[in-house]
Design an enzyme around this catalytic site. Sequence first.
Site, mmCIF file in Angstrom:
data_model
loop_
_atom_site.group_PDB
_atom_site.id
_atom_site.type_symbol
_atom_site.label_atom_id
_atom_site.label_comp_id
_atom_site.label_asym_id
_atom_site.label_seq_id
_atom_site.Cartn_x
_atom_site.Cartn_y
_atom_site.Cartn_z
ATOM 1 N N GLU A 154 -0.367 -9.357 -0.372
ATOM 2 C CA GLU A 154 -1.772 -9.640 -0.017
ATOM 3 C C GLU A 154 -2.672 -9.619 -1.249
ATOM 4 O OE1 GLU A 154 -1.627 -6.517 2.953
ATOM 5 O OE2 GLU A 154 -2.117 -7.971 4.514
ATOM 6 N N GLY A 177 0.895 -5.055 1.057
ATOM 7 C CA GLY A 177 -0.348 -5.151 0.299
ATOM 8 C C GLY A 177 -0.146 -5.787 -1.075
ATOM 9 N N ALA A 212 0.863 -1.180 0.000
ATOM 10 C CA ALA A 212 0.000 0.000 0.000
ATOM 11 C C ALA A 212 0.895 1.224 0.000
ATOM 12 C CB ALA A 212 -0.898 -0.016 1.226
ATOM 13 N N GLU A 253 5.507 -5.133 7.022
ATOM 14 C CA GLU A 253 4.819 -4.060 7.762
ATOM 15 C C GLU A 253 5.411 -3.830 9.142
ATOM 16 O OE1 GLU A 253 3.337 -6.447 6.018
ATOM 17 O OE2 GLU A 253 1.620 -5.655 4.908
HETATM 18 N N1 DAK Z 1 4.580 3.220 -0.812
HETATM 19 C C1 DAK Z 1 4.946 4.378 -1.402
HETATM 20 N N2 DAK Z 1 6.057 4.520 -2.150
HETATM 21 C C2 DAK Z 1 6.859 3.453 -2.284
HETATM 22 C C3 DAK Z 1 6.546 2.200 -1.691
HETATM 23 C C4 DAK Z 1 5.336 2.101 -0.934
HETATM 24 N N3 DAK Z 1 4.902 0.959 -0.377
HETATM 25 N N4 DAK Z 1 7.533 1.324 -2.007
HETATM 26 C C5 DAK Z 1 8.405 2.003 -2.767
HETATM 27 N N5 DAK Z 1 8.011 3.278 -2.945
HETATM 28 C C6 DAK Z 1 8.672 4.335 -3.698
HETATM 29 C C7 DAK Z 1 9.904 4.859 -2.959
HETATM 30 O O1 DAK Z 1 9.526 5.778 -1.984
HETATM 31 C C8 DAK Z 1 10.689 5.448 -4.090
HETATM 32 O O2 DAK Z 1 10.114 6.696 -4.427
HETATM 33 P P1 DAK Z 1 11.026 8.027 -4.566
HETATM 34 O O3 DAK Z 1 11.777 8.171 -3.289
HETATM 35 O O4 DAK Z 1 11.936 7.713 -5.737
HETATM 36 O O5 DAK Z 1 10.047 9.128 -4.853
HETATM 37 C C9 DAK Z 1 10.409 4.505 -5.243
HETATM 38 O O6 DAK Z 1 9.208 3.822 -4.907
HETATM 39 C C10 DAK Z 1 11.511 3.462 -5.443
HETATM 40 O O7 DAK Z 1 11.713 2.818 -4.202
HETATM 41 P P2 DAK Z 1 13.168 2.690 -3.531
HETATM 42 O O8 DAK Z 1 14.040 3.823 -3.917
HETATM 43 O O9 DAK Z 1 12.954 2.425 -2.080
HETATM 44 O O10 DAK Z 1 13.691 1.370 -4.269
HETATM 45 P P3 DAK Z 1 14.712 0.282 -3.717
HETATM 46 O O11 DAK Z 1 14.987 -0.615 -4.875
HETATM 47 O O12 DAK Z 1 15.863 0.937 -3.014
HETATM 48 O O13 DAK Z 1 13.883 -0.529 -2.607
HETATM 49 C C11 DAK Z 1 11.953 -1.702 -1.748
HETATM 50 C C12 DAK Z 1 12.776 -1.277 -2.994
HETATM 51 C C13 DAK Z 1 10.682 -2.394 -2.247
HETATM 52 C C14 DAK Z 1 12.774 -2.683 -0.900
HETATM 53 C C15 DAK Z 1 11.606 -0.457 -0.903
HETATM 54 O O14 DAK Z 1 11.038 0.536 -1.753
HETATM 55 C C16 DAK Z 1 10.658 -0.729 0.213
HETATM 56 O O15 DAK Z 1 11.020 -1.260 1.264
HETATM 57 N N6 DAK Z 1 9.379 -0.331 0.014
HETATM 58 C C17 DAK Z 1 8.348 -0.426 1.048
HETATM 59 C C18 DAK Z 1 7.879 -1.858 1.204
HETATM 60 C C19 DAK Z 1 6.852 -1.974 2.331
HETATM 61 O O16 DAK Z 1 7.148 -1.647 3.481
HETATM 62 N N7 DAK Z 1 5.659 -2.377 1.977
HETATM 63 C C20 DAK Z 1 4.538 -2.514 2.950
HETATM 64 C C21 DAK Z 1 3.731 -1.235 2.989
HETATM 65 S S1 DAK Z 1 2.383 -1.317 4.150
HETATM 66 C C22 DAK Z 1 -5.296 -2.607 4.007
HETATM 67 C C23 DAK Z 1 -4.858 -2.863 2.723
HETATM 68 C C24 DAK Z 1 -3.498 -2.912 2.474
HETATM 69 C C25 DAK Z 1 -2.580 -2.694 3.472
HETATM 70 C C26 DAK Z 1 -3.023 -2.473 4.765
HETATM 71 C C27 DAK Z 1 -4.369 -2.410 5.037
HETATM 72 N N8 DAK Z 1 -6.674 -2.558 4.306
HETATM 73 C C28 DAK Z 1 -7.641 -2.921 3.260
HETATM 74 C C29 DAK Z 1 -7.150 -2.294 5.640
HETATM 75 C C30 DAK Z 1 -1.173 -2.748 3.147
HETATM 76 C C31 DAK Z 1 -0.194 -2.168 3.852
HETATM 77 C C32 DAK Z 1 1.168 -2.129 3.281
HETATM 78 O O17 DAK Z 1 1.423 -2.646 2.219
#
Ligand code: DAK
Length: 258
Positions: A112, A109, A66, A132
């Site tokens: 998921e 997400g 997400a 998360e």
């Molecule tokens: N959200 C927003 N932007 C994201 C992102 C994300 N999840 N993942 C990556 N980006 C963006 C980065 O901020 C970056 O943008 P800029 O800084 O260039 O503007 C760009 O994508 C490239 O990412 P990186 O520079 O970080 O790229 P790397 O290759 O260095 O790293 C990475 C890739 C995937 C390891 C890293 O980006 C990362 O750790 N991303 C976050 C992964 C994460 O934590 N995902 C979980 C998010 S929480 C629900 C439904 C859904 C959910 C919850 C509730 N309901 C229906 C109730 C879901 C929650 C989640 O998913």
Amino acid sequence: MTTYENILTRVEGRAGVAQLNRPRALNALNRELMTELMTALEAFDADPAVGCMVVAGNDRAFAAGADIKAMAAATPAQMMTGSFIDLWDRLHHISKPVIAAVSGFALGGGCELAMACDMIIASETAQFGQPEINLGVIPGAGGTQRLTLAVGKALAMEMVLNGRTLSAEEALRAGLINRVYPVEVYLEEAIRLANAIAARAPVAVRLAKEAVNASFEMSLRAGLDHERRLFYLLFSTDDQKEGMDAFINKRPAHWRGQ
Ligand code: DAK
């Protein structure tokens, strides 16, 4: 034809393909993207020219979760009332099979979303995880439930408590995904599988999906009864008569979806 800003859609054969298209954010799932994705899948579901669907990202990312930037400042009330949950729930009402074609990151997400589909075809570079915990939260769209059902408690705990990711090969061994292909062909293979399913008796395909999914919701007794009723129901279709006649007369069946 609806135009979308965050996804790309097309029909290949009888496979409806929806590709997430926010590459600069690694296909982070914001409300706009999820709204478009659900609208596209519902349109495919209603389209008689489509028999099965594929949801894909790009080679680098299926979806990195997400959109963290969009939810960082949210209050609980905004998370609850912002229609984000309703959007995800719409996927459960799609009656035709949906295949996730996953390459690169399928995190949070993203993982998921893939698990909410009916099958997962992956490229060798796919990575599945629920990171998360690194953000001070837990999965919110099925990551503690579907993941545990798919891979068992031991691995699910490691992934959810400690952010462990699974490679495509590990995910295959753990039973999370169906198949792994080289990155050059995984999408083509997912579309091929979708077309193979789309060539089968349409009503039976829908009820088969419904019956398997019911096993997650029902006791074994109730699930067996439900399955039997769906089985009986199929004897009201022309396709059941056609399929059995074709077998007996050693000829290919021609499904009419009735
Ligand atoms: N959200 C927003 N932007 C994201 C992102 C994300 N999840 N993942 C990556 N980006 C963006 C980065 O901020 C970056 O943008 P800029 O800084 O260039 O503007 C760009 O994508 C490239 O990412 P990186 O520079 O970080 O790229 P790397 O290759 O260095 O790293 C990475 C890739 C995937 C390891 C890293 O980006 C990362 O750790 N991303 C976050 C992964 C994460 O934590 N995902 C979980 C998010 S929480 C629900 C439904 C859904 C959910 C919850 C509730 N309901 C229906 C109730 C879901 C929650 C989640 O998913």
